[in-house]
Design a protein around this motif. Structure first.
Motif, PDB file in Angstrom:
ATOM      1  N   TRP A   1      -3.769  35.049  28.272  1.00  0.00           N
ATOM      2  CA  TRP A   1      -4.588  35.457  26.911  1.00  0.00           C
ATOM      3  C   TRP A   1      -4.692  36.431  26.212  1.00  0.00           C
ATOM      4  N   SER A   2      -5.028  37.870  27.330  1.00  0.00           N
ATOM      5  CA  SER A   2      -5.005  39.317  26.619  1.00  0.00           C
ATOM      6  C   SER A   2      -4.350  39.315  26.839  1.00  0.00           C
TER       7      SER A   2
ATOM      8  N   TRP B   1      -0.492  34.775  35.333  1.00  0.00           N
ATOM      9  CA  TRP B   1      -0.599  33.941  34.705  1.00  0.00           C
ATOM     10  C   TRP B   1      -2.662  33.752  35.257  1.00  0.00           C
TER      11      TRP B   1
ATOM     12  N   ASP C   1      -4.586  35.024  33.331  1.00  0.00           N
ATOM     13  CA  ASP C   1      -5.025  36.701  32.593  1.00  0.00           C
ATOM     14  C   ASP C   1      -4.351  36.892  31.240  1.00  0.00           C
TER      15      ASP C   1
ATOM     16  N   SER D   1      -3.671  30.680  23.502  1.00  0.00           N
ATOM     17  CA  SER D   1      -5.044  30.223  23.536  1.00  0.00           C
ATOM     18  C   SER D   1      -5.289  29.720  25.432  1.00  0.00           C
ATOM     19  N   THR D   2      -6.608  28.891  25.281  1.00  0.00           N
ATOM     20  CA  THR D   2      -6.235  28.464  26.182  1.00  0.00           C
ATOM     21  C   THR D   2      -5.449  26.538  26.870  1.00  0.00           C
TER      22      THR D   2
END
Ligand code: KDG
Length: 322
Positions: free
Chosen positions: A205-206, A200, A202, A211-212
């Motif tokens: 998200w990837s 968590w 990165d 989403s952020t």
């Protein structure tokens, strides 16, 4: 396997933990990359770091890897043995070493470069692991291994399909593969894994497409939705969020005594957890110990610069309890 390949499978039929991957030559510097910088030669790579941590956590651990059959490879295998890892499944082959160059400072800022494309270690293939994975208590591999070549990706999948218990660390490295590829690999492997250990924020998200605005609980739910039985979402100094069918539990990280280099902390976590699961600990117990070991490991330079003993990790677990 070519006729030049030699495998010593003595005494490795049934390790507690079998780690698959590519050990790397680590060239590190304490100053930013520049011509003339002093460097230190060591051996690392996520598989070696994780295997070393599993051995330090008390498990009979074997490393299944291809290592060049030259003098540098001899030194690498000597290091494997020195770390208490069973080198019986190390396959010596002609070819080049995988190398990475790194400069990192205690804040975690890192300069990083690879010279590993086409390396001997990245030529891992399914035939290498046939017969080895079934005997192991837990098999551990990663998204790095799956990213280094098509044959290595097939090997990780082959192992995940055959292992009694499989732990997968997504370990997304943008310089090795695209987020789409790494996410596709995660989707294929997660349903075969007993435990997946994304980081968590990165990898949320990837690889999970969050989403952020998403929370760690969303990341755990998204990973479980891919089919993983359990998830350990690593959040650095914020600890680990463990999710299973019965809910999610926060495991705090003990503060490290001093931070020298965070390289390999995630590998130490994965290796320690795999070891403790193989040795019969329950998931939360294994994660507590893995979290403590990862936290302590940042005191050393490089991936295996400081590996806490089981007693040190246990003492750190007790410190966060009080
Ligand atoms: O990035 C890699 O492939 C490595 O294995 C190098 C380091 O040892 C690793 O990034 C630490 O997790």
């Amino acid at each position: 396997m070519s006729s030049a390949d030699t495998v010593n499978t003595s005494n490795t039929a049934c390790p507690d933990v079998l780690v698959l991957g590519e050990p790397l030559v680590e060239v590190s510097t304490t100053e930013p990359f520049r011509d003339g910088a002093s460097v230190r030669l060591a051996f690392s790579g996520d598989a070696l770091n994780a295997a070393a941590a599993a051995a330090a956590a008390g498990a009979h651990t074997a490393l299944l890897a291809r290592v060049p059959d030259d003098e540098l490879g001899d030194a690498l295998v000597a290091k494997v043995t020195e770390l208490g890892i069973d080198a019986g499944t190390v396959i010596r082959v002609p070819g080049q070493h995988g190398v990475y160059f790194t400069h990192s400072d205690p804040s975690g800022r890192r300069q990083f470069a690879y010279a590993r494309s086409g390396s001997a270690g990245s030529a891992l293939r399914p035939e290498d692991v046939t017969g080895a994975v079934e005997g192991a208590g837990v098999v551990l591999s990663s998204g790095i291994t799956a990213a280094v070549s098509e044959s290595a990706a097939a090997t990780v999948l082959h192992a995940a399909e055959r292992a009694r218990r499989f732990v997968y660390d997504p370990n997304y490295r943008p310089r090795l593969t695209s987020a789409q590829e790494a996410a596709a690999t995660l989707r294929r492997i997660a349903p075969l894994a007993e435990l997946v250990t994304p980081s968590w924020p990165d990898e949320a998200w990837s690889l999970l497409g969050l989403s952020t605005e998403a929370t760690p609980h969303d990341a755990v739910a998204a990973t479980r939705a891919l089919g993983a039985s359990a998830v350990a979402l690593t959040r650095g100094s914020d600890g680990v969020l463990v999710g299973t069918a019965t809910g999610a539990v926060d495991v705090p990280a003990p503060p490290p005594p001093r931070v020298v280099d965070q390289t390999g902390a995630g590998d130490v976590f994965a290796g320690t957890v795999a070891a403790r699961l193989a040795l019969g600990d329950d998931l939360l117990g294994a994660v507590r110990l893995g979290t403590a070991a990862a936290s302590l490991s940042v005191q050393g330079r490089g991936g295996t610069g400081f590996l806490p003993t089981l007693a040190q990790s246990r003492a750190a677990v007790e410190e966060v309890r009080v």
